[in-house]
Scaffold this active site. Sequence first.
Site, PDB file in Angstrom:
ATOM      1  N   HIS A  65       0.844  -1.206   0.000  1.00 17.54           N
ATOM      2  CA  HIS A  65       0.000   0.000   0.000  1.00 17.54           C
ATOM      3  C   HIS A  65       0.878   1.253   0.000  1.00 17.54           C
ATOM      4  O   HIS A  65       1.205   1.808   1.043  1.00 17.54           O
ATOM      5  CB  HIS A  65      -0.906  -0.023   1.236  1.00 17.54           C
ATOM      6  CG  HIS A  65      -1.993   0.996   1.219  1.00 17.54           C
ATOM      7  ND1 HIS A  65      -3.215   0.784   1.812  1.00 17.54           N
ATOM      8  CD2 HIS A  65      -2.070   2.247   0.700  1.00 17.54           C
ATOM      9  CE1 HIS A  65      -3.984   1.845   1.655  1.00 17.54           C
ATOM     10  NE2 HIS A  65      -3.297   2.759   0.986  1.00 17.54           N
ATOM     11  N   HIS A  67       1.557   5.138  -2.078  1.00 17.48           N
ATOM     12  CA  HIS A  67       1.110   6.148  -3.042  1.00 17.48           C
ATOM     13  C   HIS A  67       2.343   6.812  -3.642  1.00 17.48           C
ATOM     14  O   HIS A  67       3.092   7.489  -2.939  1.00 17.48           O
ATOM     15  CB  HIS A  67       0.215   7.189  -2.359  1.00 17.48           C
ATOM     16  CG  HIS A  67      -1.050   6.618  -1.810  1.00 17.48           C
ATOM     17  ND1 HIS A  67      -2.198   6.485  -2.571  1.00 17.48           N
ATOM     18  CD2 HIS A  67      -1.349   6.117  -0.593  1.00 17.48           C
ATOM     19  CE1 HIS A  67      -3.156   5.944  -1.826  1.00 17.48           C
ATOM     20  NE2 HIS A  67      -2.661   5.698  -0.625  1.00 17.48           N
ATOM     21  N   ASP A 312       0.838   2.703   3.746  1.00 15.03           N
ATOM     22  CA  ASP A 312      -0.061   3.761   3.274  1.00 15.03           C
ATOM     23  C   ASP A 312       0.723   5.064   3.126  1.00 15.03           C
ATOM     24  O   ASP A 312       0.241   6.145   3.479  1.00 15.03           O
ATOM     25  CB  ASP A 312      -1.270   3.940   4.200  1.00 15.03           C
ATOM     26  CG  ASP A 312      -2.371   4.803   3.568  1.00 15.03           C
ATOM     27  OD1 ASP A 312      -2.266   5.116   2.366  1.00 15.03           O
ATOM     28  OD2 ASP A 312      -3.329   5.173   4.288  1.00 15.03           O
ATOM     29  N   HIS A 316       2.522  14.453   0.604  1.00 11.19           N
ATOM     30  CA  HIS A 316       1.846  15.689   0.214  1.00 11.19           C
ATOM     31  C   HIS A 316       2.862  16.828   0.225  1.00 11.19           C
ATOM     32  O   HIS A 316       3.760  16.868   1.083  1.00 11.19           O
ATOM     33  CB  HIS A 316       0.714  16.026   1.188  1.00 11.19           C
ATOM     34  CG  HIS A 316      -0.430  15.076   1.137  1.00 11.19           C
ATOM     35  ND1 HIS A 316      -1.272  14.963   0.043  1.00 11.19           N
ATOM     36  CD2 HIS A 316      -0.889  14.174   2.051  1.00 11.19           C
ATOM     37  CE1 HIS A 316      -2.198  14.042   0.290  1.00 11.19           C
ATOM     38  NE2 HIS A 316      -1.977  13.549   1.498  1.00 11.19           N
TER      39      HIS A 316
END
EC number: 3.5.2.3
Length: 437
Positions: A65, A67, A312, A316
């Site tokens: 998982h 990103h 996860d 950002h």
Amino acid sequence: MSKILIRGAKVLGGEPQDVLIDGGTIAEVRAGLSAEGAGRAGGAHDVTVVEADGKVLLPGLVDLHTHLREPGREDSETVLTGTRAAASGGYTTVFAMANTFPVADTAGVVEQVWRLGREHGYCDVQPIGAVTVGLDGRKLAELGAMHESAAGVTVFSDDGKCVHDAVIMRRALEYVKAFGGVIAQHAQEPRLTEGAEMNEGVVSAELGLGGWPAVAEESIIARDVLLADHVGSRVHICHLSTAGSVEIVRWAKSRGIQVTAEVTPHHLLLTDELVRTYNPVYKVNPPLRTERDVMALREALADGTIDIVATDHAPHPHEDKDCEWAAAAMGMVGLETALSVVQETMVDTGLLDWAGVADRMSVKPARIGQATGHGRPVSAGEPANLTLVDTAYRGLVEPAGFASRSRNTPYEGRELPGRVTHTWLRGKATLVDGKLT
């Protein structure tokens, strides 16, 4: 490629042994290996010796998982920077989530991400395909085409959004059953979390922030394990975060339902009490829960109810986090600190040994995601995907030194144990003495 001799490593935390890598394969594992003997034909100068000095040697970590944000949000992360962060954290393969721009809902997009991973070479990148077109929950994406593509997608998820329509979820489970795929569900009932900003409980009531009830997660998990049972297919629960969710998964497994589940490092360590600071670095989906939930998650990871740890990793840019709480993006970076958090919460507490860590962070995630060649035993004849960890190290987390493009870590300035010193991907060093190669 020269041979590599790792001398005096505690394989899975056991007694020190020597490990010889020849090309991309582990050639020999035993005590008493020498550079001269390993070099045989060319001599000792053909052998790179790594003095492990009792560090722990694990199979390369696997993150189900992650990103990576590319394509579309390269200001947050790219496949290159994300895989460099992965190698720094001891990972040799990562599964890249589909919520990119454009969404990874076609064979073309997943192949683009897969090829970028191959070009950069810091770790293997296995794209996760979207379950629905555009992650909008209304129409199934090209599941079969993504599976048949060069990327060979086996895991599908609308992570970031829940597949909330029961009919769509059932159809997805039926579709992937044909080729042994798995649907990874972001369990969040959307109506129950409208306006939610943090865990619903005492702290949310005192702060006056919109509450995110545990039942919003638990109700979706309960529905989906029943659907998986009805269809006879595989469902995986992303970032499980509540004690009630643990009990549902435990019940489902006792019934023989094909369900697996993951927990993030931050849900093993942090609680909603941190939200009292109003620091948006603690804003995450699902939210940080209570101390009771944290303890239940640790116990469930230890007893196998929760199968794996997944980061996860959600990078950002600064402006999306350095703002008021309500406007801040949800998510935390995690690839470079995951193993340290697991050591603190699970190993140093006596809940898991290092063989258990290898199982939860390499063997089982590789099995769930069908990552061939990863999560294998540290033994002769196996691919040389390996991670060397200095478990005696303790140091402050300094995000300025991260390989990730983003710095939104909840651990800045916190002392954590353990440090990955070396990572090898099929015998090629991607990290040496804590520095990327």
